[in-house]
Write an enzyme that holds these catalytic residues in place. Structure first.
Site, PDB file in Angstrom:
ATOM      1  N   HIS A 116     -42.946  48.907 -18.998  1.00 56.10           N
ATOM      2  CA  HIS A 116     -41.487  48.986 -19.118  1.00 56.10           C
ATOM      3  C   HIS A 116     -40.813  48.735 -17.774  1.00 56.10           C
ATOM      4  O   HIS A 116     -39.950  47.857 -17.651  1.00 56.10           O
ATOM      5  CB  HIS A 116     -41.101  50.362 -19.664  1.00 56.10           C
ATOM      6  CG  HIS A 116     -39.636  50.574 -19.825  1.00 56.10           C
ATOM      7  ND1 HIS A 116     -39.010  50.524 -21.048  1.00 56.10           N
ATOM      8  CD2 HIS A 116     -38.643  50.830 -18.921  1.00 56.10           C
ATOM      9  CE1 HIS A 116     -37.712  50.731 -20.895  1.00 56.10           C
ATOM     10  NE2 HIS A 116     -37.464  50.934 -19.609  1.00 56.10           N
ATOM     11  N   GLU A 117     -41.214  49.489 -16.767  1.00 53.80           N
ATOM     12  CA  GLU A 117     -40.578  49.326 -15.454  1.00 53.80           C
ATOM     13  C   GLU A 117     -40.915  47.974 -14.842  1.00 53.80           C
ATOM     14  O   GLU A 117     -40.096  47.379 -14.130  1.00 53.80           O
ATOM     15  CB  GLU A 117     -41.001  50.467 -14.519  1.00 53.80           C
ATOM     16  CG  GLU A 117     -40.629  51.858 -15.026  1.00 53.80           C
ATOM     17  CD  GLU A 117     -39.164  52.000 -15.405  1.00 53.80           C
ATOM     18  OE1 GLU A 117     -38.317  51.276 -14.831  1.00 53.80           O
ATOM     19  OE2 GLU A 117     -38.863  52.824 -16.287  1.00 53.80           O
ATOM     20  N   HIS A 120     -38.472  45.459 -16.034  1.00 49.03           N
ATOM     21  CA  HIS A 120     -37.255  45.475 -15.209  1.00 49.03           C
ATOM     22  C   HIS A 120     -37.491  44.704 -13.906  1.00 49.03           C
ATOM     23  O   HIS A 120     -36.624  43.956 -13.445  1.00 49.03           O
ATOM     24  CB  HIS A 120     -36.878  46.914 -14.854  1.00 49.03           C
ATOM     25  CG  HIS A 120     -36.183  47.668 -15.938  1.00 49.03           C
ATOM     26  ND1 HIS A 120     -35.085  47.175 -16.613  1.00 49.03           N
ATOM     27  CD2 HIS A 120     -36.409  48.909 -16.451  1.00 49.03           C
ATOM     28  CE1 HIS A 120     -34.667  48.070 -17.499  1.00 49.03           C
ATOM     29  NE2 HIS A 120     -35.454  49.128 -17.420  1.00 49.03           N
ATOM     30  N   HIS A 134     -37.233  41.042 -14.203  1.00 50.09           N
ATOM     31  CA  HIS A 134     -35.822  40.666 -14.272  1.00 50.09           C
ATOM     32  C   HIS A 134     -35.258  40.496 -12.864  1.00 50.09           C
ATOM     33  O   HIS A 134     -34.457  39.586 -12.602  1.00 50.09           O
ATOM     34  CB  HIS A 134     -35.062  41.755 -15.031  1.00 50.09           C
ATOM     35  CG  HIS A 134     -33.810  41.290 -15.703  1.00 50.09           C
ATOM     36  ND1 HIS A 134     -33.010  42.132 -16.446  1.00 50.09           N
ATOM     37  CD2 HIS A 134     -33.184  40.084 -15.745  1.00 50.09           C
ATOM     38  CE1 HIS A 134     -31.978  41.464 -16.927  1.00 50.09           C
ATOM     39  NE2 HIS A 134     -32.054  40.224 -16.509  1.00 50.09           N
TER      40      HIS A 134
END
Length: 702
Positions: free
Chosen positions: A490-491, A494, A497
């Site tokens: 999940h992190e 990010h 991105h």
């Protein structure tokens, strides 16, 4: 003494580090305040130059100058440079001195931000450009609109009395948000469950026992110590047969910041809710939610409630059946009169999962050794996007736990710096998050020549993920649960991105997107966690080297939707609570605890305890930027399921699909409307159907 005479504040000079990374090893406590105050002075000087410029306001001499204060007359953005380091470390590696400085500087920094946004002469120039400007690129137009709207949303159109009141509201809210976070960290770290009788460890796996023994040793006491940090708390609640100890730990966790002490957050929460309501109404909105949602994909309160209610309708019948099955298991084990309590849920849920699928987190830990998980996650990024990671021990870090990597693109060019901070410790907030120490932007090489392909330098980002994963013990390396692998993914989503950002303006790059879009790249990556093709690349037993058996992978896949409806409603309940606070039109005077129980009642499937409270520790909506925005996780989950269905259709490692996701979603930041970007990738708008299909939920007949 000689060092003190010759020493220069490291924020005031070129870092002279690999890729201009923050010189953590040279920064001293006294450097922060000095650099912040000087940064404010330089900002003020720059603003004076802009407003006193005799030339007619233009996009270049006003908007770019307001948005980007780098490399003006030899200056870089000093305030941004020092604030980024300080506030990142305030979450990841704080101490009493830093907490005190934060208390001192936060009102000064808030006043400075207000001074800029409420500067009438500056706004007049921005307003002029907004009404009269040259032909702009889509990215330039987005920057102009954001700049103008940012001033308006910060009170530029208010009269003198309104501006003064706005200053008071924002300065008080800034201080209270900081106090909220500091109180929660202190409460979290203050509690320990100290066990000296080994029989009270019954049911706990070796990993939990060893971690607790190490925690006790670190505190120089005998026995075993359990804390409220997730890697300690979660296994105890799942495996311990000691119901009374589970109750103690649960109540400690769920009563943080409501005790009669200096860390009580109840009045702080009330005040924050009212400050935000008043701010929104001062700016012409009915509620704070109306103010926030103007710049979200959802658009309005009605759309948020439509999503939350759709999810309740679709998932609640299944969630009730899930709870009934757990209660049945508990009564089968304990007797027909047994009453399931919240501190029993994880324990008996685990028993049911074992009975149905013969699988649990501990079975998988030996296959998820941290260094191998790192290899797997990096390998996934390589397979999808062709990027590679190389640890560089010459890059300074702020704690020995932190690893720093250089990231290279598929053509071999330098892409980013990636920091990874894995384990819990005393000065670190709970949870997991991604942040940046430097964003991405493009700047002119020669300041005297126009911006263009032949006069541009692409400044690459420095991104960081901060987590609280299981620590290594004296006997074993760090062995993760599947849930922790998902957290890492999940992190890391990010961070991709951030790393793939490729925009002209830093304020539009990377994760600088609408809040209900920002979770798409992160939640998208979680989908890979149960894909056999991915698990086969890194899931090997840390002792034998044997791969995770296919039969065990099949059980993981089959159990994927175990309690999925309960988990969905839990997230929905948080969204309902958030919206209940921030759709208030009148002053909030209710009792926080009883208001909370009523606000999320529609999504509840377990009994609520009268003396527990989530609000006072709900950092996301009180101090973390998610106020009136917690629904974003479920909004983005609809997007991520829909997006991953494209990968499933073409192959989860399909290069063409991955390139499209990178090009249309990950690299564009906030340069266009997020729905425009999504439709460019998908070819149409998302629907809830892919999420329902993934979760095995059928739409209820109407």
């Amino acid at each position: 003494m000689k060092d003190n005479i010759e020493r220069t504040n490291p924020f005031f000079e070129p870092y002279n580090t690999p890729h201009n990374t923050a010189p953590f090893d040279r920064i001293r406590m006294e450097d922060y305040e000095e650099a912040m105050l000087e940064g404010i002075r330089r900002d003020d000087e720059q603003i004076e130059k802009i407003i006193n410029n005799p030339a007619k306001p233009t996009f270049d001499n006003t908007i770019i100058s307001v948005d980007d204060e780098k490399d003006k007359d030899g200056y870089y953005d000093l305030l941004g440079r020092v604030s980024t380091v300080f506030f990142n470390l305030l979450s990841a590696e704080t101490n009493d001195e830093m907490d005190a400085l934060a208390q001192k500087m936060s009102p000064i920094l808030t006043k400075h931000a207000n001074d800029i946004r409420l500067n009438e002469r500056l706004f007049e120039r921005v307003k002029y450009v907004h009404q009269h400007h040259r032909k702009l690129t889509p990215e330039e137009k987005m920057l102009l609109d954001n700049c103008y709207d940012g001033f308006v949303r910060s009170g530029a159109l208010l009269d003198a009395n309104g501006k003064e009141r706005l200053r008071q509201l924002t300065e008080e809210a800034s201080m209270l948000s900081l106090q909220f976070s500091q109180n929660l960290l202190k409460e979290n770290k203050a509690f320990t469950l100290h066990i000296t009788d080994e029989s009270q460890l019954d049911g706990l796996p070796d990993t939990a026992r060893e971690a607790a023994a190490l925690a006790a040793k670190e505190q120089e006491i005998d026995g075993w110590v359990f804390t409220l940090d997730y890697p300690s708390y979660s296994p105890f609640m799942t495996y311990s047969t000691q119901r009374e100890l589970r109750r103690q730990l649960y109540m400690a966790k769920n009563t943080e910041c409501i005790h009669d002490n200096s860390e009580n957050n109840i009045e702080i929460c009330k005040r924050l809710i009212n400050l935000r309501r008043e701010l929104a109404q001062l700016l012409g909105h009915k509620t704070y939610a109306d103010y926030v949602l103007k710049h979200r994909m959802a658009g309005n309160v009605r759309s948020v409630y439509k999503l939350l209610n759709e999810l309740i309708s679709a998932y609640k019948p299944t969630a009730i059946k899930e709870i009934e099955a757990i209660e049945k298991m508990a009564r089968k084990m304990e007797g027909k009169d047994f009453q399931l309590q919240p501190w029993d849920f994880s324990f008996y849920s685990h028993k049911l999962q074992l009975a149905k699928y013969n699988i649990d987190a501990e079975m998988l830990r030996p296959y998820f050794e941290l260094s191998k998980v790192i290899d797997g996650v990096f390998g996934l990024a390589n397979r999808l996007y062709g990027i590679t990671f190389k640890e560089n021990k010459d890059i300074p870090v702020y704690h020995p736990d932190v690893k720093a990597y250089e990231v290279y693109d598929k053509d071999g060019s330098y892409l980013a710096v990636f920091y990874a901070d894995f384990h819990p410790r005393k000065g670190k907030q709970g949870g997991a998050w991604m942040t940046e120490y430097q964003g991405q932007w493009k700047e002119r090489v020669d300041q005297k020549k126009p911006f263009g392909p032949d006069n541009v330098k692409n400044v690459r980002p420095h991104v960081s993920v901060v987590m609280n994963l299981t620590k290594p013990t004296e006997e074993k390396p760090a062995l993760l649960t599947l849930g922790e692998v998902e957290t890492f993914l999940h992190e890391f989503g990010h961070s991709l991105h951030g790393m793939f950002a490729n925009t002209r303006f830093e304020s539009l790059s990377g994760t600088n997107v609408w809040w209900d879009f920002v979770e798409l790249p992160s939640q998208f990556m979680e989908n890979f966690s149960i894909e056999k093709e991915f698990l086969r690349t890194f899931a090997f037993h840390y002792q034998t080297g044997e791969p995770l058996p296919d039969e065990l992978i099949d059980r993981i896949v089959k159990s994927r939707n175990f309690n999925v409806a309960y988990a969905c409603l839990r997230q929905v309940s948080f969204g309902l609570l958030d919206m209940a606070y921030y759709t208030k039109k009148d002053e909030f005077t209710d009792d926080i605890i009883s208001f909370e129980k009523k606000a999320w009642e529609k999504a509840m499937v377990l009994p609520q305890l009268p003396d527990t409270c989530m609000t006072v520790q709900f950092s996301h909506i009180m101090a973390g930027g998610y106020a009136a925005g917690y629904y974003s996780y479920k909004w983005a989950e609809v997007l991520d399921a829909d997006a991953f269905s494209v990968f499933k259709k073409h192959g989860i490692f399909d290069k063409k699909t991955a390139d499209s996701f990178r090009e249309n979603i990950l690299s564009k930041g906030g340069t266009e409307n997020p729905m425009t970007l999504y439709k460019r990738f998908k070819g149409g708008e998302p629907t809830i159907d892919a999420l329902l299909k993934r979760n095995g939920i059928k739409r209820q007949a109407k």
